[in-house]
Motif scaffolding. Structure first.
Motif: not given
Length: 216
Positions: A156-161, A163-166, A170-172, A186-196
């Motif tokens: 699952f991690l391998k297929g994420l973009y 920035g999100l993957q990185l 960093s956690n388990t 996290i993905d939703n927060k990224h998209k909110e920040m990009e839209a803003k």
């Protein structure tokens, strides 16, 4: 089909019918005719088997009632299969029905293609929830590659973009679903920040192009 019906009738005790078809149909099992995607055939088999188990059908009832849900090309397949069976053959068991249904409607070549699609799956422009749904669908064709929770997390991690993957690496996580939940947040927060950011850039661009008035 006639043999199966006769066997069903022979299972009646003291003239009291033991037909569970009505109970089976209460669950609204789907019908099946043809599927271009093997997932559809597999989904039909799983859905019908679930209702058969809920109705507590015996082995012969499972085959008989499942056959009643076949139409069109699928019905033609069964008639051809039945025609090829020896006249004195024992009734087809549910396990035999499952194996032959899957062999015909979910061919190995398509399975291999779906496995390759799973291995190459990337999030791309999808939301994490959409990517998760696609991941869940395709992983059914590669059960050995997601045999345990750690394997599911790794794929699952391998297929994420990136920035999100990185950020997630960093956690388990104690289990796969926890990883998915964190990825969605996290993905939703990224998209909110990009839209803003885009809105602010649009406002700045609009203010810079506003025509100036000459002072009198």
């Amino acid at each position: 089909m006639q043999t199966l019906v006769q066997n069903q009738q022979n299972q009646q005790v003291g003239g009291a019918p033991r037909d569970k078809r009505g109970e089976f149909l209460k669950g609204c099992p789907p019908v099946f005719s043809h599927a271009t995607d093997p997932l559809e055939a597999d989904d039909w088999l799983c859905a019908v088997e679930k209702q058969l188990n809920i109705a507590q059908c015996d082995d012969q009832q499972k085959v008989l009632y499942a056959l009643g849900q076949l139409q069109g090309e699928a019905q033609d397949w069964w008639e051809s299969f039945e025609y090829g069976c020896p006249a004195n053959a024992l009734p087809v068991t549910w396990q035999e029905f499952r194996e032959n249904f899957r062999s015909y409607h979910i061919p190995e070549g398509l399975i291999e293609l779906k496995q390759e699609e799973f291995r190459a799956l990337k999030q791309g422009s999808m939301f994490v929830a959409e990517y998760h749904d696609k991941f869940a669908q395709l992983s059914r064709y590669a059960p050995n590659e997601v045999a345990d929770d750690a394997d599911k997390q790794r794929h699952f991690l391998k297929g994420l973009y990136d920035g999100l993957q990185l950020q997630l690496m960093s956690n388990t996580y104690p289990n796969f679903q926890t990883l998915v939940n964190h990825a969605i947040v996290i993905d939703n927060k990224h998209k909110e920040m990009e839209a803003k950011k885009r809105r602010l850039q649009g406002l700045a661009s609009g203010s810079n192009t506003r025509p100036r008035t000459n002072p009198q």
